[in-house]
Design a protein around this motif. Structure first.
Motif, PDB file in Angstrom:
ATOM      1  N   LEU A  14     -59.924  26.554 -51.823  1.00  0.00           N
ATOM      2  CA  LEU A  14     -58.925  27.523 -50.998  1.00  0.00           C
ATOM      3  C   LEU A  14     -59.465  27.404 -49.724  1.00  0.00           C
ATOM      4  N   ASP A  15     -60.988  27.664 -49.673  1.00  0.00           N
ATOM      5  CA  ASP A  15     -61.573  27.611 -48.415  1.00  0.00           C
ATOM      6  C   ASP A  15     -61.496  26.087 -47.768  1.00  0.00           C
ATOM      7  N   LEU A  16     -61.671  25.131 -48.362  1.00  0.00           N
ATOM      8  CA  LEU A  16     -61.671  23.899 -47.927  1.00  0.00           C
ATOM      9  C   LEU A  16     -60.214  23.391 -47.642  1.00  0.00           C
ATOM     10  N   ALA A  17     -59.360  24.021 -48.157  1.00  0.00           N
ATOM     11  CA  ALA A  17     -57.680  23.674 -47.559  1.00  0.00           C
ATOM     12  C   ALA A  17     -57.442  24.653 -46.487  1.00  0.00           C
ATOM     13  N   GLY A  18     -58.292  25.541 -46.063  1.00  0.00           N
ATOM     14  CA  GLY A  18     -57.884  26.354 -44.741  1.00  0.00           C
ATOM     15  C   GLY A  18     -56.994  27.515 -45.322  1.00  0.00           C
ATOM     16  N   LEU A  19     -56.879  27.893 -46.491  1.00  0.00           N
ATOM     17  CA  LEU A  19     -55.862  28.852 -47.013  1.00  0.00           C
ATOM     18  C   LEU A  19     -56.567  30.196 -47.482  1.00  0.00           C
ATOM     19  N   LYS A  20     -58.040  30.238 -47.192  1.00  0.00           N
ATOM     20  CA  LYS A  20     -58.651  31.586 -47.619  1.00  0.00           C
ATOM     21  C   LYS A  20     -58.108  32.492 -47.146  1.00  0.00           C
ATOM     22  N   ALA A  21     -58.011  32.748 -45.820  1.00  0.00           N
ATOM     23  CA  ALA A  21     -57.694  33.869 -44.943  1.00  0.00           C
ATOM     24  C   ALA A  21     -56.290  34.427 -45.406  1.00  0.00           C
ATOM     25  N   ASP A  22     -55.368  33.593 -45.503  1.00  0.00           N
ATOM     26  CA  ASP A  22     -54.017  33.618 -45.805  1.00  0.00           C
ATOM     27  C   ASP A  22     -53.908  34.295 -47.147  1.00  0.00           C
ATOM     28  N   PHE A  23     -54.834  33.539 -48.087  1.00  0.00           N
ATOM     29  CA  PHE A  23     -54.614  34.235 -49.308  1.00  0.00           C
ATOM     30  C   PHE A  23     -55.183  35.469 -49.747  1.00  0.00           C
ATOM     31  N   GLU A  24     -56.397  35.718 -48.776  1.00  0.00           N
ATOM     32  CA  GLU A  24     -57.110  37.236 -49.175  1.00  0.00           C
ATOM     33  C   GLU A  24     -56.077  38.107 -48.474  1.00  0.00           C
ATOM     34  N   ALA A  25     -55.231  37.954 -47.288  1.00  0.00           N
ATOM     35  CA  ALA A  25     -54.362  38.734 -47.125  1.00  0.00           C
ATOM     36  C   ALA A  25     -52.963  39.196 -47.943  1.00  0.00           C
ATOM     37  N   SER A  26     -52.780  37.865 -48.507  1.00  0.00           N
ATOM     38  CA  SER A  26     -51.797  38.086 -49.817  1.00  0.00           C
ATOM     39  C   SER A  26     -52.287  38.924 -50.896  1.00  0.00           C
ATOM     40  N   LEU A  27     -53.444  38.743 -51.208  1.00  0.00           N
ATOM     41  CA  LEU A  27     -54.217  39.661 -52.348  1.00  0.00           C
ATOM     42  C   LEU A  27     -54.089  40.957 -52.145  1.00  0.00           C
ATOM     43  N   LYS A  28     -54.518  41.260 -50.631  1.00  0.00           N
ATOM     44  CA  LYS A  28     -54.201  42.635 -50.494  1.00  0.00           C
ATOM     45  C   LYS A  28     -52.839  43.480 -50.153  1.00  0.00           C
ATOM     46  N   ALA A  29     -52.072  42.456 -49.909  1.00  0.00           N
ATOM     47  CA  ALA A  29     -50.606  43.021 -49.944  1.00  0.00           C
ATOM     48  C   ALA A  29     -50.009  43.151 -51.421  1.00  0.00           C
ATOM     49  N   ASP A  30     -50.501  42.200 -52.348  1.00  0.00           N
ATOM     50  CA  ASP A  30     -49.652  41.957 -53.521  1.00  0.00           C
ATOM     51  C   ASP A  30     -50.860  42.323 -54.754  1.00  0.00           C
ATOM     52  N   PRO A  31     -50.728  43.490 -55.169  1.00  0.00           N
ATOM     53  CA  PRO A  31     -51.590  43.871 -56.470  1.00  0.00           C
ATOM     54  C   PRO A  31     -51.439  42.889 -57.663  1.00  0.00           C
ATOM     55  N   ASP A  32     -50.244  42.565 -57.916  1.00  0.00           N
ATOM     56  CA  ASP A  32     -49.970  41.752 -58.961  1.00  0.00           C
ATOM     57  C   ASP A  32     -50.606  40.254 -58.851  1.00  0.00           C
ATOM     58  N   LEU A  33     -50.746  39.659 -57.728  1.00  0.00           N
ATOM     59  CA  LEU A  33     -51.316  38.566 -57.409  1.00  0.00           C
ATOM     60  C   LEU A  33     -52.707  38.676 -57.570  1.00  0.00           C
ATOM     61  N   LEU A  34     -53.368  39.705 -57.160  1.00  0.00           N
ATOM     62  CA  LEU A  34     -54.754  40.000 -57.229  1.00  0.00           C
ATOM     63  C   LEU A  34     -55.072  40.130 -58.571  1.00  0.00           C
ATOM     64  N   ASP A  35     -54.312  40.762 -59.462  1.00  0.00           N
ATOM     65  CA  ASP A  35     -54.610  40.697 -60.949  1.00  0.00           C
ATOM     66  C   ASP A  35     -54.693  39.260 -61.578  1.00  0.00           C
ATOM     67  N   ASN A  36     -53.706  38.677 -61.130  1.00  0.00           N
ATOM     68  CA  ASN A  36     -53.394  37.092 -61.609  1.00  0.00           C
ATOM     69  C   ASN A  36     -54.624  36.292 -61.047  1.00  0.00           C
ATOM     70  N   TRP A  37     -54.977  36.403 -59.765  1.00  0.00           N
ATOM     71  CA  TRP A  37     -56.366  35.752 -59.233  1.00  0.00           C
ATOM     72  C   TRP A  37     -57.247  36.148 -60.010  1.00  0.00           C
ATOM     73  N   ASP A  38     -57.495  37.327 -60.361  1.00  0.00           N
ATOM     74  CA  ASP A  38     -58.725  37.800 -61.207  1.00  0.00           C
ATOM     75  C   ASP A  38     -58.854  37.142 -62.580  1.00  0.00           C
ATOM     76  N   ALA A  39     -57.722  36.635 -63.000  1.00  0.00           N
ATOM     77  CA  ALA A  39     -57.656  36.002 -64.462  1.00  0.00           C
ATOM     78  C   ALA A  39     -58.161  34.564 -64.046  1.00  0.00           C
ATOM     79  N   VAL A  40     -57.507  33.982 -62.838  1.00  0.00           N
ATOM     80  CA  VAL A  40     -57.537  32.461 -62.669  1.00  0.00           C
ATOM     81  C   VAL A  40     -58.940  31.980 -61.990  1.00  0.00           C
ATOM     82  N   LYS A  41     -59.391  32.820 -61.367  1.00  0.00           N
ATOM     83  CA  LYS A  41     -60.640  32.269 -60.452  1.00  0.00           C
ATOM     84  C   LYS A  41     -61.732  32.196 -61.626  1.00  0.00           C
TER      85      LYS A  41
END
Length: 89
Positions: free
Chosen positions: A24-51
């Motif tokens: 995510l960092d290498l793709a330049g998406l880290k900041a956008d993804f972190e903002a989306s995680l803060k805005a979407d608790p369901d995405l955060l839960d899914n990321w916790d499973a995937v990461k």
């Protein structure tokens, strides 16, 4: 990158990984993804499973429920990690 472009070797070597947060960092998406995680608790839960997935973990035995949970965390159409990524490629 375009097929006719010759990639920077050091950058390409960094991309040769299954480390999802690093990609995510290498793709330049880290900041956008972190903002989306803060805005979407369901995405955060899914990321916790995937990461936590690793190249080695694909060979590990696991329960059907855990496998289904990982699959759903990736493919959920509204809050899945893959759905988010598809919006950015």
């Amino acid at each position: 990158m375009k097929s006719e472009e010759f990639p920077d070797k050091k950058f390409a070597e960094k991309c040769w990984t299954h480390n999802l947060p690093q990609l995510l960092d290498l793709a330049g998406l880290k900041a956008d993804f972190e903002a989306s995680l803060k805005a979407d608790p369901d995405l955060l839960d899914n990321w916790d499973a995937v990461k936590e997935w690793t190249e080695e973990s694909r060979y590990a035995r696991t329960t059907k429920a855990k496998a289904e949970n990982l699959y759903e965390a990736i493919t959920d159409k509204k809050h899945g990690v893959l759905s988010w990524l598809k919006l950015h490629w």
